[in-house]
Design an enzyme around this catalytic site. Structure first.
Site, PDB file in Angstrom:
ATOM      1  N   GLU A 148       0.825  -1.214   0.000  1.00 42.38           N
ATOM      2  CA  GLU A 148       0.000   0.000   0.000  1.00 42.38           C
ATOM      3  C   GLU A 148       0.860   1.266   0.000  1.00 42.38           C
ATOM      4  O   GLU A 148       0.402   2.334   0.392  1.00 42.38           O
ATOM      5  CB  GLU A 148      -0.932  -0.008   1.207  1.00 42.38           C
ATOM      6  CG  GLU A 148      -1.954  -1.136   1.185  1.00 42.38           C
ATOM      7  CD  GLU A 148      -2.916  -1.063   2.343  1.00 42.38           C
ATOM      8  OE1 GLU A 148      -3.775  -0.161   2.355  1.00 42.38           O
ATOM      9  OE2 GLU A 148      -2.825  -1.909   3.244  1.00 42.38           O
ATOM     10  N   SER A 172      -6.844  -2.361   1.746  1.00 41.81           N
ATOM     11  CA  SER A 172      -7.150  -1.785   0.430  1.00 41.81           C
ATOM     12  C   SER A 172      -7.631  -2.814  -0.576  1.00 41.81           C
ATOM     13  O   SER A 172      -7.434  -2.663  -1.777  1.00 41.81           O
ATOM     14  CB  SER A 172      -5.918  -1.051  -0.123  1.00 41.81           C
ATOM     15  OG  SER A 172      -5.592   0.043   0.689  1.00 41.81           O
ATOM     16  N   TYR A 176      -9.309   4.516  -4.642  1.00 41.73           N
ATOM     17  CA  TYR A 176      -8.224   5.498  -4.730  1.00 41.73           C
ATOM     18  C   TYR A 176      -8.166   6.307  -6.023  1.00 41.73           C
ATOM     19  O   TYR A 176      -7.393   7.250  -6.121  1.00 41.73           O
ATOM     20  CB  TYR A 176      -6.876   4.802  -4.487  1.00 41.73           C
ATOM     21  CG  TYR A 176      -6.821   4.161  -3.125  1.00 41.73           C
ATOM     22  CD1 TYR A 176      -6.916   4.938  -1.978  1.00 41.73           C
ATOM     23  CD2 TYR A 176      -6.713   2.787  -2.973  1.00 41.73           C
ATOM     24  CE1 TYR A 176      -6.884   4.369  -0.719  1.00 41.73           C
ATOM     25  CE2 TYR A 176      -6.671   2.209  -1.716  1.00 41.73           C
ATOM     26  CZ  TYR A 176      -6.755   2.998  -0.598  1.00 41.73           C
ATOM     27  OH  TYR A 176      -6.730   2.435   0.643  1.00 41.73           O
ATOM     28  N   ARG A 186     -11.609   4.109  11.723  1.00 38.83           N
ATOM     29  CA  ARG A 186     -12.744   4.103  10.798  1.00 38.83           C
ATOM     30  C   ARG A 186     -13.264   2.672  10.722  1.00 38.83           C
ATOM     31  O   ARG A 186     -12.485   1.737  10.509  1.00 38.83           O
ATOM     32  CB  ARG A 186     -12.320   4.593   9.418  1.00 38.83           C
ATOM     33  CG  ARG A 186     -13.499   5.070   8.562  1.00 38.83           C
ATOM     34  CD  ARG A 186     -13.116   5.237   7.105  1.00 38.83           C
ATOM     35  NE  ARG A 186     -12.937   3.951   6.460  1.00 38.83           N
ATOM     36  CZ  ARG A 186     -11.834   3.569   5.811  1.00 38.83           C
ATOM     37  NH1 ARG A 186     -10.795   4.374   5.708  1.00 38.83           N
ATOM     38  NH2 ARG A 186     -11.750   2.363   5.274  1.00 38.83           N
ATOM     39  N   ASP A 245     -15.775  -0.074   8.951  1.00 38.72           N
ATOM     40  CA  ASP A 245     -16.483  -0.338   7.697  1.00 38.72           C
ATOM     41  C   ASP A 245     -17.610  -1.348   7.913  1.00 38.72           C
ATOM     42  O   ASP A 245     -17.444  -2.346   8.631  1.00 38.72           O
ATOM     43  CB  ASP A 245     -15.503  -0.881   6.648  1.00 38.72           C
ATOM     44  CG  ASP A 245     -14.428   0.129   6.274  1.00 38.72           C
ATOM     45  OD1 ASP A 245     -14.646   1.333   6.485  1.00 38.72           O
ATOM     46  OD2 ASP A 245     -13.358  -0.287   5.778  1.00 38.72           O
ATOM     47  N   GLU A 303     -14.567  -4.469   9.163  1.00 42.22           N
ATOM     48  CA  GLU A 303     -13.262  -4.328   9.794  1.00 42.22           C
ATOM     49  C   GLU A 303     -13.123  -2.939  10.402  1.00 42.22           C
ATOM     50  O   GLU A 303     -13.905  -2.024  10.107  1.00 42.22           O
ATOM     51  CB  GLU A 303     -12.128  -4.567   8.784  1.00 42.22           C
ATOM     52  CG  GLU A 303     -12.097  -3.587   7.625  1.00 42.22           C
ATOM     53  CD  GLU A 303     -10.962  -3.890   6.645  1.00 42.22           C
ATOM     54  OE1 GLU A 303     -10.080  -4.689   6.965  1.00 42.22           O
ATOM     55  OE2 GLU A 303     -10.988  -3.297   5.563  1.00 42.22           O
ATOM     56  N   ASN A 327     -10.273   0.101  10.785  1.00 44.16           N
ATOM     57  CA  ASN A 327      -9.021   0.646  10.257  1.00 44.16           C
ATOM     58  C   ASN A 327      -8.418   1.583  11.302  1.00 44.16           C
ATOM     59  O   ASN A 327      -8.993   2.640  11.591  1.00 44.16           O
ATOM     60  CB  ASN A 327      -9.277   1.421   8.962  1.00 44.16           C
ATOM     61  CG  ASN A 327      -9.890   0.550   7.889  1.00 44.16           C
ATOM     62  OD1 ASN A 327      -9.205  -0.105   7.127  1.00 44.16           O
ATOM     63  ND2 ASN A 327     -11.217   0.529   7.834  1.00 44.16           N
ATOM     64  N   GLY A 370      -7.093   6.060   5.730  1.00 43.14           N
ATOM     65  CA  GLY A 370      -6.448   6.867   4.698  1.00 43.14           C
ATOM     66  C   GLY A 370      -6.730   8.347   4.861  1.00 43.14           C
ATOM     67  O   GLY A 370      -7.811   8.748   5.277  1.00 43.14           O
TER      68      GLY A 370
END
Length: 310
Positions: free
Chosen positions: A13, A147, A217, A256, A258, A271, A273, A277
Site C-alpha cells: 500500500e 485496500s 483510490y 474508521r 467499515d 473491519e 481501520n 487513509g
C-alpha cells in the site's frame, strides 16, 4: 512543536501511503508546525532514529504491513516518542481480520460468517472445506492486508483455487467470508478512550461493481454520500456499533469502521481501520468535513486530542 510524519513504507500500500503522507505534511506546514518528513523503511531504523531526534510528536501515515500492524508503534514506544493513533496491541488486532472478528463475536457485534486457513494446509484440503461450507458468492482475502489487495469475489467454484493462491501471495493466512449484498457504509470514530463519538455515516457508491482498489483510490472512483440517507434510529445503531467495535479492540484517538448494510437493513461489521487513509479521496476527512472541520482543522484536533494522553 516539531512533528515527524512517517509515510511511504515498504508494504503493498506504499502508493496510498505516499498520498496520505503528502496530505499530512502539507497540512502541518500550513498549521505552522516544524515538520520532519520520513519515508519509512524498516531496513533503515538507525537512520530513522537519528531523524527522530528532538521530535515532539509523530504522525503515522503508513498503511498495510509494517505500518498498521503494531510494529512501528512498538518502535516509537521503545524510543519514548508520543504518536497519534492506536497502540501496539489494538493495531495488531485490527490488522488481523480473523482475531478481530473473534473479538467482535465475543462482544455480540454483528459479523459475517467466516473461516480462516493457514498456508501450511494442503490447497486441495482448503478447497474441499470451502465448497463444503460456503455457497457462492463468497469472498476470499488475505487475513492481514488492506485496500482490498489480494481479495477475490468468488462466483463459481472454478475460481476458488486461483483465489486461494492470490490470497496466499499476500499473507500466510486467508479468510473466507460470506458475501453480504448491501450498501457500503463507513463510520469514523473520534475521541479519547471512554469518550469516543462517531462522526456522520458515509455511504460509498462505487463506480465499479465492487468497492475495489480502483474505486477506493481513483479520483471519481466512488461517490461519497455524507451523511448517508438512513433513518435516525438505524443511524444511531450503526454509529453505536462503530464505537463499540473501536472500543472492543482497544483503539485510541481515531479509527474508521467499515460496514455492509444488508438487504434486511442489518449492519454487518467488516473491519476496523486504525490508520484510515488521509488522501484527497479518503473517507475520514470527508466525515470530518461534514461536522465543519477542514483537513487542517481535523489534523490539528486529532493531534491535540492525542497529546492530552502523554
Amino acid at each position: 512543536m516539531k512533528i515527524a510524519v512517517l509515510y511511504g513504507g515498504t508494504s503493498k500500500e506504499r502508493e496510498v501511503s505516499l498520498s496520505t503522507g503528502e496530505g499530512m505534511i502539507n497540512a502541518l506546514r500550513q498549521l505552522g508546525y516544524d515538520v520532519v518528513a520520513i519515508d519509512f523503511d524498516p531496513a533503515k531504523l538507525t537512520q530513522h532514529i537519528s531523524e527522530l531526534e528532538n521530535v515532539d510528536f509523530v504522525l503515522i501515515g503508513l498503511h498495510g504491513k509494517q505500518g498498521e500492524d503494531g510494529r512501528v508503534q512498538g518502535f516509537l514506544e521503545l524510543l519514548g516518542l508520543p504518536y497519534l493513533g492506536s497502540g501496539v496491541l489494538a493495531s495488531s488486532l485490527a490488522m488481523d481480520k480473523s482475531r478481530s472478528k473473534q473479538i467482535f463475536a465475543n462482544e455480540g457485534l454483528p459479523i459475517a460468517r467466516s473461516q480462516t486457513f493457514n498456508k501450511k494446509m494442503d490447497v486441495k484440503e482448503i478447497y474441499q472445506q470451502i465448497i463444503n461450507t460456503f455457497d457462492c458468492p463468497f469472498v476470499i482475502k488475505p487475513n492481514q492486508e488492506g485496500s482490498t489487495l489480494g481479495l477475490t469475489f468468488v462466483h463459481h467454484q472454478e475460481e476458488i483455487e486461483k483465489a486461494i493462491q492470490l490470497a496466499f501471495s499476500h499473507d500466510d493466512q486467508l479468510l473466507v467470508e460470506d458475501f453480504v449484498e448491501g450498501r457500503e457504509l463507513t463510520v469514523s470514530v473520534f475521541g479519547n478512550q471512554g469518550e469516543e463519538e462517531a462522526l456522520p455515516i458515509i455511504e460509498i457508491i462505487p463506480k465499479n461493481k465492487y468497492y475495489d482498489y480502483e474505486a477506493k483510490y481513483s479520483v471519481g472512483g466512488s461517490e461519497h454520500i455524507v451523511p448517508a440517507k438512513i433513518a435516525e434510529p438505524l443511524t444511531d445503531k450503526i454509529q453505536s456499533l462503530a464505537v463499540k467495535a473501536h472500543q472492543a479492540l482497544g483503539c485510541e484517538s481515531y479509527s474508521r469502521v467499515d460496514f455492509i448494510l444488508n438487504e434486511q437493513d442489518e449492519p454487518i461489521i467488516l473491519e476496523v481501520n486504525t490508520l484510515p487513509g488521509m488522501t484527497p479521496t479518503s473517507l475520514y476527512p470527508d466525515a470530518a468535513a461534514a461536522v465543519g472541520l477542514n483537513y487542517e482543522q481535523m489534523l490539528d484536533k486529532l493531534i491535540g486530542l492525542a497529546m492530552k494522553n502523554y
